[in-house]
Motif scaffolding. Sequence first.
Motif, short mmCIF file in Angstrom:
data_model
loop_
_atom_site.label_atom_id
_atom_site.label_comp_id
_atom_site.label_asym_id
_atom_site.label_seq_id
_atom_site.Cartn_x
_atom_site.Cartn_y
_atom_site.Cartn_z
N VAL A 185 9.79 -11.21 -29.51
CA VAL A 185 10.53 -11.89 -30.57
C VAL A 185 9.50 -11.85 -31.73
O VAL A 185 9.90 -11.68 -33.02
CB VAL A 185 11.19 -13.27 -30.31
CG1 VAL A 185 12.36 -13.09 -29.76
CG2 VAL A 185 10.05 -13.89 -29.56
N ASP A 186 8.28 -11.81 -31.51
CA ASP A 186 7.22 -11.52 -32.74
C ASP A 186 6.77 -10.18 -33.13
O ASP A 186 5.69 -10.22 -33.51
CB ASP A 186 6.13 -12.73 -32.41
CG ASP A 186 5.54 -12.68 -31.06
OD1 ASP A 186 5.96 -11.62 -30.30
OD2 ASP A 186 4.26 -13.28 -30.85
N GLY A 187 7.55 -9.59 -32.45
CA GLY A 187 7.30 -7.94 -32.94
C GLY A 187 6.21 -7.27 -32.11
O GLY A 187 5.77 -6.09 -32.53
N LYS A 188 5.78 -7.61 -30.80
CA LYS A 188 4.60 -7.02 -30.19
C LYS A 188 5.44 -6.31 -28.86
O LYS A 188 6.13 -6.70 -28.20
CB LYS A 188 3.69 -8.21 -29.85
CG LYS A 188 2.26 -7.55 -29.62
CD LYS A 188 1.37 -8.76 -29.56
CE LYS A 188 0.09 -8.24 -29.16
NZ LYS A 188 -0.25 -7.87 -27.64
N LEU A 189 4.92 -5.09 -28.44
CA LEU A 189 5.54 -4.50 -27.51
C LEU A 189 4.59 -5.14 -26.20
O LEU A 189 3.49 -5.53 -26.21
CB LEU A 189 4.81 -2.88 -27.30
CG LEU A 189 5.53 -2.03 -28.38
CD1 LEU A 189 4.95 -0.62 -28.45
CD2 LEU A 189 6.97 -1.93 -28.24
N GLN A 190 5.34 -5.42 -25.16
CA GLN A 190 4.90 -6.17 -24.00
C GLN A 190 5.50 -5.43 -22.68
O GLN A 190 6.59 -4.55 -22.83
CB GLN A 190 5.17 -7.58 -23.96
CG GLN A 190 6.78 -7.61 -24.13
CD GLN A 190 7.24 -9.05 -24.33
OE1 GLN A 190 6.39 -9.91 -24.33
NE2 GLN A 190 8.47 -9.21 -24.38
N ILE A 191 4.61 -5.70 -21.69
CA ILE A 191 5.10 -4.95 -20.32
C ILE A 191 5.41 -6.12 -19.20
O ILE A 191 4.49 -6.75 -19.24
CB ILE A 191 4.44 -3.75 -19.87
CG1 ILE A 191 4.40 -2.59 -20.39
CG2 ILE A 191 4.55 -3.78 -18.31
CD1 ILE A 191 3.41 -1.52 -20.20
N THR A 192 6.62 -6.15 -18.88
CA THR A 192 6.89 -7.32 -17.78
C THR A 192 7.40 -6.65 -16.44
O THR A 192 8.02 -5.57 -16.52
CB THR A 192 7.81 -8.27 -18.57
OG1 THR A 192 8.99 -7.64 -18.97
CG2 THR A 192 7.13 -9.17 -19.68
N LYS A 193 7.44 -7.64 -15.67
CA LYS A 193 8.09 -7.47 -14.09
C LYS A 193 9.21 -8.20 -14.17
O LYS A 193 8.87 -9.44 -14.44
CB LYS A 193 7.14 -7.67 -13.21
CG LYS A 193 5.92 -6.88 -12.70
CD LYS A 193 4.98 -7.36 -11.80
CE LYS A 193 3.72 -6.83 -12.02
NZ LYS A 193 2.77 -7.21 -10.80
N GLU A 194 10.21 -7.82 -13.86
CA GLU A 194 11.35 -8.88 -13.63
C GLU A 194 11.88 -8.36 -11.92
O GLU A 194 12.40 -7.31 -11.60
CB GLU A 194 12.71 -8.47 -14.52
CG GLU A 194 12.14 -8.60 -16.04
CD GLU A 194 12.33 -10.19 -16.60
OE1 GLU A 194 12.95 -10.60 -15.79
OE2 GLU A 194 11.77 -10.23 -17.55
N SER A 195 12.44 -9.60 -11.35
CA SER A 195 13.05 -9.37 -10.12
C SER A 195 14.12 -9.14 -10.14
O SER A 195 15.07 -9.86 -11.20
CB SER A 195 12.21 -10.37 -9.15
OG SER A 195 12.34 -11.54 -9.70
N ASN A 196 14.89 -8.78 -9.11
CA ASN A 196 16.41 -8.40 -8.99
C ASN A 196 16.87 -8.02 -10.24
O ASN A 196 16.49 -6.82 -10.65
CB ASN A 196 16.92 -9.70 -8.64
CG ASN A 196 16.46 -10.55 -7.22
OD1 ASN A 196 15.94 -9.68 -6.37
ND2 ASN A 196 16.00 -11.68 -7.32
N ALA A 197 17.70 -8.54 -10.73
CA ALA A 197 18.74 -8.00 -11.99
C ALA A 197 18.00 -8.30 -13.66
O ALA A 197 18.56 -8.24 -14.56
CB ALA A 197 20.05 -8.34 -12.03
N GLY A 198 16.79 -8.71 -13.40
CA GLY A 198 16.14 -9.35 -14.53
C GLY A 198 16.03 -8.38 -15.66
O GLY A 198 15.99 -7.18 -15.47
N ASN A 199 15.93 -8.74 -17.02
CA ASN A 199 15.99 -7.99 -18.17
C ASN A 199 15.19 -9.10 -19.13
O ASN A 199 15.84 -10.13 -19.34
CB ASN A 199 17.47 -7.62 -18.64
CG ASN A 199 17.32 -6.64 -19.86
OD1 ASN A 199 16.55 -6.71 -20.72
ND2 ASN A 199 18.09 -5.49 -19.65
N PRO A 200 14.20 -8.51 -20.03
CA PRO A 200 13.68 -9.36 -20.96
C PRO A 200 14.66 -9.84 -21.99
O PRO A 200 14.08 -10.59 -22.80
CB PRO A 200 12.43 -8.46 -21.54
CG PRO A 200 12.98 -7.19 -20.99
CD PRO A 200 13.64 -7.06 -19.75
N TRP A 201 15.83 -9.14 -22.16
CA TRP A 201 16.78 -9.60 -23.09
C TRP A 201 17.16 -11.19 -23.00
O TRP A 201 17.59 -11.80 -23.78
CB TRP A 201 17.83 -8.58 -22.82
CG TRP A 201 19.03 -8.84 -23.89
CD1 TRP A 201 20.60 -9.41 -23.53
CD2 TRP A 201 19.31 -8.85 -25.39
NE1 TRP A 201 21.13 -9.41 -24.61
CE2 TRP A 201 20.34 -9.14 -25.67
CE3 TRP A 201 18.19 -8.33 -26.27
CZ2 TRP A 201 20.89 -9.17 -26.91
CZ3 TRP A 201 18.65 -8.57 -27.61
CH2 TRP A 201 19.74 -8.90 -27.88
#
Length: 214
Positions: free
Chosen positions: A153-169
Amino acid sequence: MYCSDSQSEKLRTITTQNISIMKNEMPQLPYPANGLEPIISAETIEYHYGKHLQTYVTNLANLVKGTEYEQCEVEEIVASAPDGGIYNNAGQVLNHTLYFTQFAAPRQGNTPVGRFAELINRDFGSFDEMKRQMEDAAIGLFGSGWAWLSLSVDGKLQITKESNAGNPWRNGSKPLLCIDVWEHAYYIDYRNRRADHVKALWPLIDWKTVAGRL
Ligand code: MN
């Protein structure tokens, strides 16, 4: 009525395809089933897209019938539904739509350009470092899930892990690029060799489509 306010209009713009859940519509592949070979085989596409994704789409269409989510876009459901079957299936529909539409025929020396390339250099130092961190996230994820490159939300690219059906959205970040590490994504072509599959994917990424999600 739920999902009919102006906020919803904004939420529709993540994917380039507007899928109608109620019509049980599948996102369209921008390549033929054998178009990603030899990295992703036609047989994997047949199962992953043709059976796994189709099942999520059908389940979601059935689950939302008669609920407040009936008129919603998948983006809206992922952002707002409580944990449970509707959320899980909507998450997988959104994730796989972003996943399958981010690929094109394999091309070596395939890199991001323009503003997107600048953002990658600003936030990761280099394209190679971004790839390394994305691979680490995908390979190191325990169990089934997804590695994501997203814009916070503050305009920075980031990499994350999400389990199952997770989405950073779900947390307000804009999803850009994803790696599916459910076994169904690679078991036909790579068996248990998740790392080999993850590292082989880069020539397939259509960076123009990914940058278009910014
Ligand atoms: Mn999958």
